[in-house]
Design a protein around this motif. Structure first.
Motif, PDB file in Angstrom:
ATOM      1  N   ALA A  92      -8.994 -14.117 -11.649  1.00 53.60           N
ATOM      2  CA  ALA A  92      -7.993 -13.046 -11.597  1.00 53.60           C
ATOM      3  C   ALA A  92      -8.293 -12.078 -10.455  1.00 53.60           C
ATOM      4  O   ALA A  92      -9.447 -11.810 -10.132  1.00 53.60           O
ATOM      5  N   ASP A  93      -7.228 -11.587  -9.838  1.00 49.97           N
ATOM      6  CA  ASP A  93      -7.397 -10.578  -8.799  1.00 49.97           C
ATOM      7  C   ASP A  93      -7.379  -9.207  -9.460  1.00 49.97           C
ATOM      8  O   ASP A  93      -6.622  -8.976 -10.408  1.00 49.97           O
ATOM      9  N   THR A  94      -8.212  -8.314  -8.946  1.00 50.24           N
ATOM     10  CA  THR A  94      -8.204  -6.954  -9.501  1.00 50.24           C
ATOM     11  C   THR A  94      -7.975  -5.951  -8.390  1.00 50.24           C
ATOM     12  O   THR A  94      -8.336  -6.191  -7.233  1.00 50.24           O
ATOM     13  N   LEU A  95      -7.374  -4.851  -8.761  1.00 43.81           N
ATOM     14  CA  LEU A  95      -7.127  -3.779  -7.796  1.00 43.81           C
ATOM     15  C   LEU A  95      -7.893  -2.541  -8.237  1.00 43.81           C
ATOM     16  O   LEU A  95      -7.746  -2.086  -9.374  1.00 43.81           O
ATOM     17  N   GLU A  96      -8.717  -2.031  -7.347  1.00 44.65           N
ATOM     18  CA  GLU A  96      -9.369  -0.755  -7.634  1.00 44.65           C
ATOM     19  C   GLU A  96      -8.773   0.294  -6.699  1.00 44.65           C
ATOM     20  O   GLU A  96      -8.626   0.057  -5.495  1.00 44.65           O
ATOM     21  N   VAL A  97      -8.413   1.418  -7.251  1.00 43.63           N
ATOM     22  CA  VAL A  97      -7.867   2.496  -6.435  1.00 43.63           C
ATOM     23  C   VAL A  97      -8.873   3.643  -6.467  1.00 43.63           C
ATOM     24  O   VAL A  97      -9.177   4.172  -7.530  1.00 43.63           O
ATOM     25  N   LYS A  98      -9.386   3.993  -5.301  1.00 41.36           N
ATOM     26  CA  LYS A  98     -10.325   5.110  -5.217  1.00 41.36           C
ATOM     27  C   LYS A  98      -9.578   6.331  -4.693  1.00 41.36           C
ATOM     28  O   LYS A  98      -8.897   6.231  -3.658  1.00 41.36           O
ATOM     29  N   LEU A 104      -7.818   1.298  -1.284  1.00 36.19           N
ATOM     30  CA  LEU A 104      -7.502   0.222  -2.224  1.00 36.19           C
ATOM     31  C   LEU A 104      -8.499  -0.912  -2.011  1.00 36.19           C
ATOM     32  O   LEU A 104      -8.711  -1.339  -0.877  1.00 36.19           O
ATOM     33  N   ILE A 105      -9.094  -1.367  -3.084  1.00 40.02           N
ATOM     34  CA  ILE A 105     -10.039  -2.481  -2.961  1.00 40.02           C
ATOM     35  C   ILE A 105      -9.550  -3.621  -3.851  1.00 40.02           C
ATOM     36  O   ILE A 105      -9.329  -3.419  -5.056  1.00 40.02           O
ATOM     37  N   PRO A 123       0.819  -1.216   0.000  1.00 42.01           N
ATOM     38  CA  PRO A 123       0.000   0.000   0.000  1.00 42.01           C
ATOM     39  C   PRO A 123       0.857   1.273   0.000  1.00 42.01           C
ATOM     40  O   PRO A 123       0.477   2.273  -0.603  1.00 42.01           O
ATOM     41  N   SER A 124       2.025   1.220   0.649  1.00 42.66           N
ATOM     42  CA  SER A 124       2.866   2.425   0.683  1.00 42.66           C
ATOM     43  C   SER A 124       3.349   2.830  -0.711  1.00 42.66           C
ATOM     44  O   SER A 124       3.562   4.007  -0.984  1.00 42.66           O
ATOM     45  N   LYS A 154      -7.338   2.671   7.870  1.00 46.81           N
ATOM     46  CA  LYS A 154      -7.516   1.350   7.274  1.00 46.81           C
ATOM     47  C   LYS A 154      -7.876   1.603   5.817  1.00 46.81           C
ATOM     48  O   LYS A 154      -9.013   1.938   5.506  1.00 46.81           O
ATOM     49  N   ARG A 155      -6.885   1.508   4.960  1.00 44.11           N
ATOM     50  CA  ARG A 155      -7.110   1.934   3.575  1.00 44.11           C
ATOM     51  C   ARG A 155      -7.257   0.784   2.598  1.00 44.11           C
ATOM     52  O   ARG A 155      -7.527   1.008   1.430  1.00 44.11           O
ATOM     53  N   VAL A 156      -7.027  -0.442   3.081  1.00 39.46           N
ATOM     54  CA  VAL A 156      -7.100  -1.575   2.161  1.00 39.46           C
ATOM     55  C   VAL A 156      -8.323  -2.421   2.476  1.00 39.46           C
ATOM     56  O   VAL A 156      -8.543  -2.806   3.621  1.00 39.46           O
ATOM     57  N   LEU A 157      -9.110  -2.665   1.468  1.00 41.30           N
ATOM     58  CA  LEU A 157     -10.274  -3.533   1.615  1.00 41.30           C
ATOM     59  C   LEU A 157     -10.010  -4.740   0.727  1.00 41.30           C
ATOM     60  O   LEU A 157     -10.034  -4.624  -0.502  1.00 41.30           O
ATOM     61  N   ASP A 158      -9.684  -5.868   1.366  1.00 39.09           N
ATOM     62  CA  ASP A 158      -9.379  -7.058   0.569  1.00 39.09           C
ATOM     63  C   ASP A 158     -10.606  -7.960   0.591  1.00 39.09           C
ATOM     64  O   ASP A 158     -10.908  -8.576   1.608  1.00 39.09           O
TER      65      ASP A 158
END
Ligand code: DLL
Length: 424
Positions: free
Chosen positions: A357-363, A349-350, A330-331, A415-419
């Motif tokens: 497949a894993d996906t990353l969404e950045v809000k 980050l979600i 995350p850093s 808490k910025r990461v939502l996995d």
């Protein structure tokens, strides 16, 4: 102290510590016996490598007081970790431990620029968390005026800040940022605030995020590291030169290891930080695995202090996201995003699993909400964020631009990461 004097002090204390653990903590007595490491085996500092590691689960398994080395009548205070899952890890302090702790915090806050001229508002949550009381007593020790506001109640905090001419703030970086946002909203001119120094810590903060906090308040910020198991804040912190966090090496031996092979790494290589407490009486820990990733250098700092320094924490080995085979901290995302044109310093980050497949969404939040109606501008901002993320992470991410102030704000650790990968 010269490096060699530090090392001989560490060796003398390490020998005493191993014997103390062996004699007073049944858990260590058994563990050292099983590893064949009797106290007499410690003859040089490098003999520490024979001592087995201690993990967070060892504290949990011995909840609440099983690792204490001294009877309760000698325990002057108890704290517990802020962890949200499982049993908390409980730590104790004897009177001597509290005295040493205050001394360590006093050193580090002095190195950051605090003094008896400092009026400091402590906006960490008071309670079982080590952050507030740890800084409280260290700052009192140097003669600073301590204002124990605790976290939350932000409007009132800001009123005290203006009225008391508070010139230093102790908080998490995310709360310091949120407070600045509230201060702007309240409408008092920023010249009504007298803050000069931010003694921040307890969570990661990239230099980019630090720049934002400094600009929002017009202050100078230092980073402070520690963990409850080890004592809390006061383990290490930046001096005014901010070339790494000075470690209180007369109280701790720090090593870095490869978290996979558990091999000890040479000084200067990045790895998981492992800490041995040299002076703790209540709950001494041998080679405690922090899971935090950093690098240690023994070079003398230009400030004149001779202690080893650690880099800002890059992340936790268990924080690392593996997305389509790519390691993402995350850093790294924070470094890439924060400070970019037109977007604010708040992000989320979600991570999802779509098919296989894993996906990353950045809000990310826009600074100016009216941009949401300008399609081409929106497209342009999204494209530049995507391309920056691709360069830095080597990964395509979905980018969502959100309204200003729509993402969650934090009064403690962010808490910025939502996995969501393991959610049904
Ligand atoms: O956060 C102690 C502390 C309080 C340190 C106030 C500094 C200031 P815990 O709640 O047990 O203790 O959390 C410890 O937080 O293992 C790191 O992952 C993270 N952490 C703490 N300080 C930093 C920092 C306190 N400066 C866990 N940078 C640690 C990055 C940090 N991560």
């Amino acid at each position: 102290m010269s490096r060699s004097d530090i090392k001989s002090l560490q060796l003398e204390r390490l020998k005493r510590l191993v014997k103390y653990c062996y004699d007073n903590v049944p858990f260590y007595h058994k563990k050292l016996n099983m590893a064949g490491v009797l106290p007499e085996k410690i003859k040089t500092l490098s003999d520490i490598q024979y001592i087995p590691y201690t993990n967070k689960t060892d504290l949990r398994d011995n909840y609440p007081f099983g690792l204490f080395a001294t009877p309760m009548k000698n325990i002057a205070r108890i704290h517990a970790s802020s962890g949200t899952t499982g049993k908390p890890t409980v730590v104790g302090y004897t009177k001597n431990d509290l005295e040493n702790w205050a001394e360590m915090v006093a050193r580090i806050t002095t190195a950051a620029g605090a003094s008896d001229e400092t009026i400091v508002q402590i906006a960490f949550g008071y309670g079982m968390f080590t952050g507030a009381l740890g800084l409280h007593y260290g700052l009192e020790k140097i003669g600073a005026t301590v204002v124990p506001t605790s976290s939350g109640n932000t409007e009132k905090q800001l009123m005290f800040m203006r009225d008391f001419k508070t010139n230093a703030l102790v908080a998490t970086p995310s709360y310091a940022l949120y407070m600045a946002e509230c201060a702007k909203e309240l409408g008092y001119p920023m010249s009504d605030y007298h803050l000069k120094l931010g003694i921040l810590g307890s969570e990661g903060c990239t230099p980019e995020m630090r720049d934002q906090i400094e600009a929002a308040w017009g202050i100078f910020v230092t980073d402070n590291y520690g963990l409850s198991e080890i004592c809390g804040p006061g383990m290490s912190g930046e001096c005014h030169l901010r070339q790494g966090l000075h470690i209180n090496e007369d109280h701790f031996i720090c090593e870095t290891i490869d978290p996979n092979t558990l091999e000890v790494l040479p000084s200067g290589s990045e790895g998981e930080l492992v800490v041995t407490t040299l002076t703790k009486e209540a709950i001494p820990l041998l080679r405690y695995r922090t899971k935090d990733l950093t690098r240690i250098t023994e070079e003398k700092c230009e400030c004149g202090r001779t202690t080893a320094r650690m880099d800002k924490i890059k992340g936790r080995s268990d924080d690392m996201l593996k997305i389509r085979g790519v390691n993402v901290f995350p850093s790294q995302v924070e470094s890439a995003l924060v400070g970019m044109d037109k977007i604010g310093p708040h992000y989320q980050l979600i991570v999802r699993r779509e098919g296989f497949a894993d996906t990353l969404e950045v809000k990310v939040e826009l600074i100016d909400g009216s941009v949401l109606e300008k399609y081409s501008e929106l497209e342009g901002i999204t494209r530049s964020i995507k391309s920056r993320l691709r360069t830095i992470l080597g990964l395509d991410a979905k980018v969502t631009l959100a309204e200003p102030k729509s993402l969650e704000r934090f009064q403690g650790k962010a808490k910025r990461v939502l996995d969501l990968r393991n959610e049904k």
